[in-house]
Structure formats: structure tokens, C-alpha cells
Scaffold this motif. Structure first.
Motif, PDB file in Angstrom:
ATOM      1  N   VAL A  35       0.859  -1.177   0.000  1.00 39.47           N
ATOM      2  CA  VAL A  35       0.000   0.000   0.000  1.00 39.47           C
ATOM      3  C   VAL A  35       0.901   1.234   0.000  1.00 39.47           C
ATOM      4  CG1 VAL A  35      -1.711   1.307   1.346  1.00 39.47           C
ATOM      5  CG2 VAL A  35      -1.849  -1.189   1.244  1.00 39.47           C
ATOM      6  N   ARG A  36       0.468   2.273  -0.719  1.00 37.69           N
ATOM      7  CA  ARG A  36       1.197   3.546  -0.734  1.00 37.69           C
ATOM      8  C   ARG A  36       0.265   4.635  -0.204  1.00 37.69           C
ATOM      9  NH1 ARG A  36       5.013   6.611  -4.897  1.00 37.69           N
ATOM     10  NH2 ARG A  36       4.262   8.729  -4.591  1.00 37.69           N
ATOM     11  N   ALA A  37       0.805   5.479   0.677  1.00 40.92           N
ATOM     12  CA  ALA A  37       0.069   6.637   1.183  1.00 40.92           C
ATOM     13  C   ALA A  37       0.877   7.889   0.867  1.00 40.92           C
ATOM     14  CB  ALA A  37      -0.136   6.524   2.694  1.00 40.92           C
ATOM     15  N   GLU A  38       0.216   8.889   0.313  1.00 42.01           N
ATOM     16  CA  GLU A  38       0.844  10.184   0.045  1.00 42.01           C
ATOM     17  C   GLU A  38       0.317  11.163   1.082  1.00 42.01           C
ATOM     18  OE1 GLU A  38      -0.015  11.065  -4.045  1.00 42.01           O
ATOM     19  OE2 GLU A  38       0.853   9.164  -4.703  1.00 42.01           O
ATOM     20  N   TRP A  39       1.194  12.043   1.576  1.00 38.68           N
ATOM     21  CA  TRP A  39       0.817  12.889   2.699  1.00 38.68           C
ATOM     22  C   TRP A  39       1.610  14.193   2.751  1.00 38.68           C
ATOM     23  CZ3 TRP A  39       5.409  13.265   5.128  1.00 38.68           C
ATOM     24  CH2 TRP A  39       6.280  12.173   5.077  1.00 38.68           C
ATOM     25  N   LEU A  40       1.072  15.110   3.536  1.00 39.06           N
ATOM     26  CA  LEU A  40       1.748  16.339   3.925  1.00 39.06           C
ATOM     27  C   LEU A  40       1.846  16.287   5.440  1.00 39.06           C
ATOM     28  CD1 LEU A  40       2.772  19.265   3.367  1.00 39.06           C
ATOM     29  CD2 LEU A  40       0.408  19.995   3.756  1.00 39.06           C
ATOM     30  N   SER A  41       2.980  16.649   5.984  1.00 43.67           N
ATOM     31  CA  SER A  41       3.160  16.646   7.441  1.00 43.67           C
ATOM     32  C   SER A  41       3.720  17.989   7.884  1.00 43.67           C
ATOM     33  CB  SER A  41       4.131  15.533   7.845  1.00 43.67           C
ATOM     34  OG  SER A  41       4.380  15.574   9.238  1.00 43.67           O
ATOM     35  N   VAL A  42       3.171  18.505   8.975  1.00 44.05           N
ATOM     36  CA  VAL A  42       3.717  19.717   9.598  1.00 44.05           C
ATOM     37  C   VAL A  42       3.807  19.439  11.093  1.00 44.05           C
ATOM     38  CG1 VAL A  42       3.516  22.198   9.953  1.00 44.05           C
ATOM     39  CG2 VAL A  42       2.633  21.175   7.831  1.00 44.05           C
ATOM     40  N   THR A  43       5.020  19.542  11.617  1.00 43.94           N
ATOM     41  CA  THR A  43       5.262  19.324  13.049  1.00 43.94           C
ATOM     42  C   THR A  43       6.174  20.428  13.567  1.00 43.94           C
ATOM     43  OG1 THR A  43       7.174  17.905  12.615  1.00 43.94           O
ATOM     44  CG2 THR A  43       5.036  16.811  12.874  1.00 43.94           C
ATOM     45  N   ALA A  44       6.214  20.557  14.888  1.00 44.01           N
ATOM     46  CA  ALA A  44       7.110  21.512  15.534  1.00 44.01           C
ATOM     47  C   ALA A  44       7.578  20.907  16.843  1.00 44.01           C
ATOM     48  CB  ALA A  44       6.391  22.833  15.793  1.00 44.01           C
ATOM     49  N   PRO A  45       8.799  21.240  17.255  1.00 42.93           N
ATOM     50  CA  PRO A  45       9.278  20.756  18.547  1.00 42.93           C
ATOM     51  C   PRO A  45       8.389  21.289  19.677  1.00 42.93           C
ATOM     52  CG  PRO A  45      11.067  21.734  17.279  1.00 42.93           C
ATOM     53  CD  PRO A  45       9.800  22.041  16.558  1.00 42.93           C
TER      54      PRO A  45
END
Length: 167
Positions: free
Chosen positions: A123-133
Motif C-alpha cells: 500500500v502507498r500513502a501520500e501525505w503532507l506533514s507539519v510538526t514543531a518541537p
């Protein structure tokens, strides 16, 4: 449902994971999680991202096979991780040190989940991720995709590729 013959014996399983399904082998062997009712790999991947967006490392880790392997999944210097227990520790650390910066506090916006033609179970998943410490610092935005090999209703392999994008 109570697990029997497996690690976690006697602990209640969440109804969200569904009832157990029949297995080709008796018992689970070693520290296997009891067989899952979910067999669709794409649904399993969607469930993983839901657990991660809820910052639930235990739920996310329960979706991995005892002998799983990850590649380039976690931030920082951890490139490879083997075994469900180590994956749980890595997700616990990741979620403890980074917040999701997308609406609702989510860390992933999944744009597509689909099977791929490299063979059954991928399976393939495409994504956008935004994180911060959590201790402050600049957010990090990434656009990427992950490949998952699903075996026996659990994630056996998880590989990610991402590139930084403007926040």
C-alpha cells in the motif's frame, strides 16, 4: 475480547479494532498481537494515520507486526527500526517531542491511500506533514509518501520518503 495465548493475555482489546479473525496457525506465537478483524491494507494504513494524528503511540504500534521494520519513518537520526516494541518506543518519543501543526493538532494530512502493483500486500500513502518541537522552534513541513507491506493484517514494512517544503 480478551487475548489468549499471546502477550497481553487478559487485557481488553479496544472494540475499534474489531473482533478477532481466524488464523491459519493456532495461537499467535511469541509476542504476536491477537489476529485482527481488519484485512484491507488500505484501511489499516488509514487507521495508522488516524492514531498518529490522535498522538496515540500505543494504538499506532498495535498495527505493526512483531517482526516489523521501518525505514526513514521517524524524525532525527533514527533511520531504521526493527520490532514492534522498538517501533512503539520510537513513536512514543516522536509524539512526545513534536506536536502536529495542521488543523486540529494533526501531524499528517493524507491525500491518497492506494494499493500498488509491486505485489500483493503493498500500500502507498501520500501525505503532507507539519510538526514543531514541543519545546519551541520552527515548524517543519514535509511532503512525502510511505510504502507499507501488509502481512497477516499487520504492517510488516513501513518505508517513507519526504522532502521539506515551505511552511
Amino acid at each position: 475480547w480478551r487475548g489468549r495465548g499471546c502477550a497481553g493475555e487478559g487485557r481488553e482489546r479496544s472494540g475499534a479494532l474489531g473482533p478477532p479473525r481466524a488464523s491459519a496457525s493456532e495461537g499467535c506465537g511469541g509476542d504476536e498481537v491477537p489476529p485482527r478483524g481488519m484485512t484491507d491494507g488500505m484501511d489499516l494504513v488509514r487507521e495508522l494515520f488516524r492514531a498518529l494524528n490522535a498522538s496515540n503511540a500505543a494504538e499506532a504500534s498495535r498495527l505493526y507486526h512483531a517482526d516489523c521494520r521501518t525505514e526513514h519513518v521517524f524524525s532525527g537520526e533514527l533511520e531504521y527500526c526493527e520490532g514492534r516494541d522498538n517501533v512503539m518506543r520510537a513513536w512514543t518519543d516522536e509524539l512526545a517531542h513534536h506536536t502536529g501543526e495542521l488543523p486540529g493538532g494533526h501531524r499528517f494530512e493524507v491525500t491518497r491511500v492506494a494499493g500498488i502493483e509491486t505485489g500483493w500486500g503493498w500500500v502507498r500513502a501520500e501525505w503532507l506533514s507539519v510538526t514543531a518541537p514541543r519545546d519551541g522552534g520552527m515548524p517543519r513541513a514535509q511532503s512525502g509518501y510511505s510504502y507499507f507491506w501488509i502481512e497477516d493484517g499487520l504492517i510488516r514494512r513501513h518505508r517513507s520518503t519526504a522532502r521539506d517544503v515551505p511552511v
